[in-house]
Design a protein around this motif. Sequence first.
Motif, PDB file in Angstrom:
ATOM      1  N   VAL A 566      51.890  29.661  11.766  1.00 25.95           N
ATOM      2  CA  VAL A 566      52.518  29.204  12.990  1.00 25.95           C
ATOM      3  C   VAL A 566      53.914  28.632  12.745  1.00 25.95           C
ATOM      4  CG1 VAL A 566      51.416  26.914  12.893  1.00 25.95           C
ATOM      5  CG2 VAL A 566      52.178  27.839  15.091  1.00 25.95           C
ATOM      6  N   ASP A 567      54.131  27.964  11.604  1.00 24.63           N
ATOM      7  CA  ASP A 567      55.437  27.359  11.359  1.00 24.63           C
ATOM      8  C   ASP A 567      56.516  28.422  11.202  1.00 24.63           C
ATOM      9  OD1 ASP A 567      54.013  27.985   9.013  1.00 24.63           O
ATOM     10  OD2 ASP A 567      55.174  26.608   7.787  1.00 24.63           O
ATOM     11  N   LEU A 568      56.223  29.520  10.486  1.00 25.74           N
ATOM     12  CA  LEU A 568      57.232  30.572  10.319  1.00 25.74           C
ATOM     13  C   LEU A 568      57.548  31.239  11.652  1.00 25.74           C
ATOM     14  CD1 LEU A 568      59.096  32.263   8.639  1.00 25.74           C
ATOM     15  CD2 LEU A 568      57.145  33.645   7.875  1.00 25.74           C
ATOM     16  N   ARG A 569      56.561  31.408  12.489  1.00 28.10           N
ATOM     17  CA  ARG A 569      56.817  31.993  13.816  1.00 28.10           C
ATOM     18  C   ARG A 569      57.774  31.111  14.620  1.00 28.10           C
ATOM     19  NH1 ARG A 569      55.463  32.751  19.123  1.00 28.10           N
ATOM     20  NH2 ARG A 569      54.980  34.915  19.713  1.00 28.10           N
ATOM     21  N   CYS A 570      57.607  29.808  14.508  1.00 29.85           N
ATOM     22  CA  CYS A 570      58.494  28.889  15.235  1.00 29.85           C
ATOM     23  C   CYS A 570      59.908  28.918  14.667  1.00 29.85           C
ATOM     24  CB  CYS A 570      57.925  27.473  15.183  1.00 29.85           C
ATOM     25  SG  CYS A 570      56.389  27.264  16.114  1.00 29.85           S
ATOM     26  N   TRP A 571      60.024  29.011  13.329  1.00 27.77           N
ATOM     27  CA  TRP A 571      61.356  29.138  12.732  1.00 27.77           C
ATOM     28  C   TRP A 571      62.055  30.402  13.238  1.00 27.77           C
ATOM     29  CZ3 TRP A 571      63.644  25.166  10.942  1.00 27.77           C
ATOM     30  CH2 TRP A 571      63.011  24.204  10.155  1.00 27.77           C
ATOM     31  N   MET A 572      61.312  31.488  13.349  1.00 26.76           N
ATOM     32  CA  MET A 572      61.900  32.746  13.796  1.00 26.76           C
ATOM     33  C   MET A 572      62.315  32.676  15.264  1.00 26.76           C
ATOM     34  SD  MET A 572      62.119  34.601  11.155  1.00 26.76           S
ATOM     35  CE  MET A 572      62.433  36.253  11.769  1.00 26.76           C
ATOM     36  N   VAL A 665      52.080  21.276  10.121  1.00 30.62           N
ATOM     37  CA  VAL A 665      52.101  22.668  10.576  1.00 30.62           C
ATOM     38  C   VAL A 665      51.596  22.777  12.007  1.00 30.62           C
ATOM     39  CG1 VAL A 665      51.003  24.926  10.248  1.00 30.62           C
ATOM     40  CG2 VAL A 665      52.028  23.746   8.301  1.00 30.62           C
ATOM     41  N   SER A 666      50.579  21.995  12.355  1.00 27.64           N
ATOM     42  CA  SER A 666      50.027  22.019  13.713  1.00 27.64           C
ATOM     43  C   SER A 666      51.058  21.580  14.747  1.00 27.64           C
ATOM     44  CB  SER A 666      48.815  21.083  13.805  1.00 27.64           C
ATOM     45  OG  SER A 666      47.993  21.187  12.676  1.00 27.64           O
ATOM     46  N   LEU A 667      52.028  20.790  14.311  1.00 28.69           N
ATOM     47  CA  LEU A 667      52.996  20.214  15.243  1.00 28.69           C
ATOM     48  C   LEU A 667      54.252  21.058  15.414  1.00 28.69           C
ATOM     49  CD1 LEU A 667      52.817  16.465  14.079  1.00 28.69           C
ATOM     50  CD2 LEU A 667      51.540  17.570  15.919  1.00 28.69           C
ATOM     51  N   PHE A 668      54.381  22.164  14.681  1.00 24.88           N
ATOM     52  CA  PHE A 668      55.644  22.906  14.686  1.00 24.88           C
ATOM     53  C   PHE A 668      56.091  23.381  16.073  1.00 24.88           C
ATOM     54  CE2 PHE A 668      56.477  22.818  10.234  1.00 24.88           C
ATOM     55  CZ  PHE A 668      57.806  23.180  10.127  1.00 24.88           C
ATOM     56  N   PRO A 669      55.200  23.829  16.939  1.00 27.10           N
ATOM     57  CA  PRO A 669      55.681  24.204  18.279  1.00 27.10           C
ATOM     58  C   PRO A 669      56.334  23.046  19.029  1.00 27.10           C
ATOM     59  CG  PRO A 669      53.528  25.166  17.877  1.00 27.10           C
ATOM     60  CD  PRO A 669      53.784  24.206  16.748  1.00 27.10           C
ATOM     61  N   VAL A 670      55.944  21.807  18.674  1.00 25.30           N
ATOM     62  CA  VAL A 670      56.595  20.628  19.243  1.00 25.30           C
ATOM     63  C   VAL A 670      57.836  20.261  18.438  1.00 25.30           C
ATOM     64  CG1 VAL A 670      56.342  18.139  19.619  1.00 25.30           C
ATOM     65  CG2 VAL A 670      54.525  19.695  20.326  1.00 25.30           C
ATOM     66  N   LEU A 671      57.720  20.257  17.112  1.00 19.80           N
ATOM     67  CA  LEU A 671      58.830  19.846  16.248  1.00 19.80           C
ATOM     68  C   LEU A 671      60.090  20.664  16.503  1.00 19.80           C
ATOM     69  CD1 LEU A 671      57.020  19.372  12.801  1.00 19.80           C
ATOM     70  CD2 LEU A 671      57.527  17.645  14.532  1.00 19.80           C
TER      71      LEU A 671
END
Length: 811
Positions: A566-572, A665-671
């Motif tokens: 999920v974190d890499l998807r958010c970075w992209m 990692v769970s927070l990446f869509p928020v971060l």
Amino acid sequence: MTKDRHLRQRQIKRESIIHGRPVESKTKSSQDTNKIILAAVCMIAALCGFGYFRYQMYLRELVKTPLYSPTVLTKDSTSAASDPDRFWGTYRANTYFGLRTRSPKSPLFGMMWLNQQTQQMPPPIRHWCDQGDKLHKYGWLKHDGRHFGVQEIHDGDFKVTTSFVKRPGGSHGGDWTAYIDVSNTTTRPGLVSLMFYVALDDQGQLQPVLAKNSPRINAINGYTQDLGHFKLTFPKSTGSTLRHNYLITLAPGVNKLKEALIKGIKVEAWDKARKVPFFVLGGDQVSSDAESGPNFMVHQITAELPFSMEVLFESASNVDRPNHLQGDIFQSLLSEHSQKFENKFTNTFQLQKKGFSDGQIEFAKAALSNMLGSIGYFYGSSLVQSVYNEEPVPYWNAALYTGVPSRSFFPRGFLWDEGFHNLLISKWDPEISKDIVSHWLDLMNTEGWIPREQILGAEARDRVPAEFVVQRNQNANPPTLILPLKTLVPYILQSETEEQSLKRILPRLKTWFNWYNTTQLGPIPFTYRWKGRDRKTVRELNAKTLTSGLDDYPRASHPTDDEYHVDLRCWMALFSGLIADISKSIGEDATAYESTHALLSDNGLLDELHWSEKKQQYSDYGLHTDKVKLEKPQPKPNQPPMHLEKERVVYSDPQLGFVNAFGYVSLFPVLLKILEPTSPKLFKIFTDIRNEKLVWTDFGLRSLGQTTPLYNRYNTEHDPPYWRGAIWINMNYLALGALDYYRKAPGPYQSQADRLYVELRNNLINNMYNQYVKTGYIWENYSDKTGEGKGCHPFTGWSALVTLIMSEVYE
């Protein structure tokens, strides 16, 4: 039939003789045809083999081939002619005090010291920053990244204060002066030797100016191609100087200066009052018949405390020098730059208006100054490898101007750290930040890959274990350079000249994005996977994901091609949005990247791929079981007694599904602010953030919730937890930036975000400041149980983001 055929053959033969044509039998003709076919086949095979060989050569060359696109920086961008203001600097962050130029073969200037009241043999000499030295405290108190710096070093019973000031003039970056003061911190008398040196890196000449009837160097005359002629002068020191000594020698390399100095030390006499020997330098140790002259010269002063010394560097090209930069002239210019620093810091960060105490403001100044004082200049080539290379190969020789995470432990460039570094640097000096980001982008190869760890030059290489030296081109790192670029774009667009650099940056960003979008793809559309996890490991409880930057953070227990993160998807998602914004700002078509950004930011698709209904959290997906443990293996029959390292034992078969480890990692869509401010999931996420059984502490957000099975667990028998509970400042900075966004954006969860923001910010600042006062350092991470500083120190890379947190600057 047979008779007619023979008659016909005789007729043909007769006609051939009459007309002068040779006659061949059918059998011979067939043989020759076969030969022709065979030769053609052989030629085709040879051509195919040659083509395959050339193609394999091409594939092997890709990893070390620069991107065929105009570089962001010109070749002479760091020269004295192009940028005299930043030509000289404290660009040797690995040393306690060292200077060099931003040129590949710069001579190196620096300082070593030793406490003469030692019983150790050989004597402990300070040079490279080293946690093993166990210094009470060291770091820059003020540093503006350009003109001056003031540093304090506390070593046992004495304190060393180093100051330097640059002054423009001539065509080689001007002059500079270093002022070094040593004083007692206790009532015990002290006896210290300061040793200031110059060393050549492969080219140039050095000539000492020796005092008559004294083992003293008064000055050193030098010449290099980049600097021309220069002079290093050592005026008389203040205080009770007992003796002067010097060393003139040939060092085997710039990474072996301390070893060369130790080899040149001798014990001259005993100090009867203190009952210790004097360790002095042994003079000229280069034989007259040596093939080359000396490349390493050291000036030594041994004195009782307190005392001070000055070192003047003067360029021969500075013919209009009004006076020497020493004494009152030096102190006056130092005060002038110091006051400018104070004024700029006040105006930039506004900390007085936010109610901080004088002590807290000094702490914030030190955090910024150490970040700026840790910027280094490196030159060399990385060792890289692709699947097509049987052995590592050298990257091309290149320069890198960059911050470093830690002077003592990580004195080199790290890709994912550097984006966070420049969030702070860009607020202080956007030109420095743009230069750093440009250097990193110019390291991109033709595939669009940037080696995530830069180990350039002999000094840097000496600090890295062999297992971490080789960089592999299938391995990524979070593209954090996009974070400062978001704020740098308006600055770059202020002038047409700078806008041209943005037009060179954009193709590199697109190539970089495309590399991620091809090499790091997940198993289904719109998913991404960090490559580089070890599928065969039996020593690790959970295979590390070093490429993500979060090292031992729990991912799927059994790495497969089916997992996605999920974190890499958010970075992209963030990356595609930046490319779209830059494209529009310079009038280029942004349609494709806008579409990609819309897809990757779509909350519905994000939920479909990464939302765990069971745990009500965002999660990775993969082949996973929580039922794992490290145990000693049973020795085999007739196996001799030996230490057997613990291995992972799996007590339950892994299943494909969500990896429900709650943490960063769970927070990446928020971060990364991917989640819409109106999303009902924010309420659950904010509630979980404040849950003390999960990530909330009185000192900041811990990296992994306490209810997660791998919380605070060793990853191997010898590897303590790293991202499994500790508090990391870069991620807390992102969390505060996100909470600040959600408390201001229209939505039903503003008040909840506001409460979290205020409390988290206070907790983080108070703990970091208290630990700084207590220990003298800013740390790599902090204990989630006690708030104590952990990991390496000083860590004034992304932990220095506390200055931005105090000033509440997140964009």
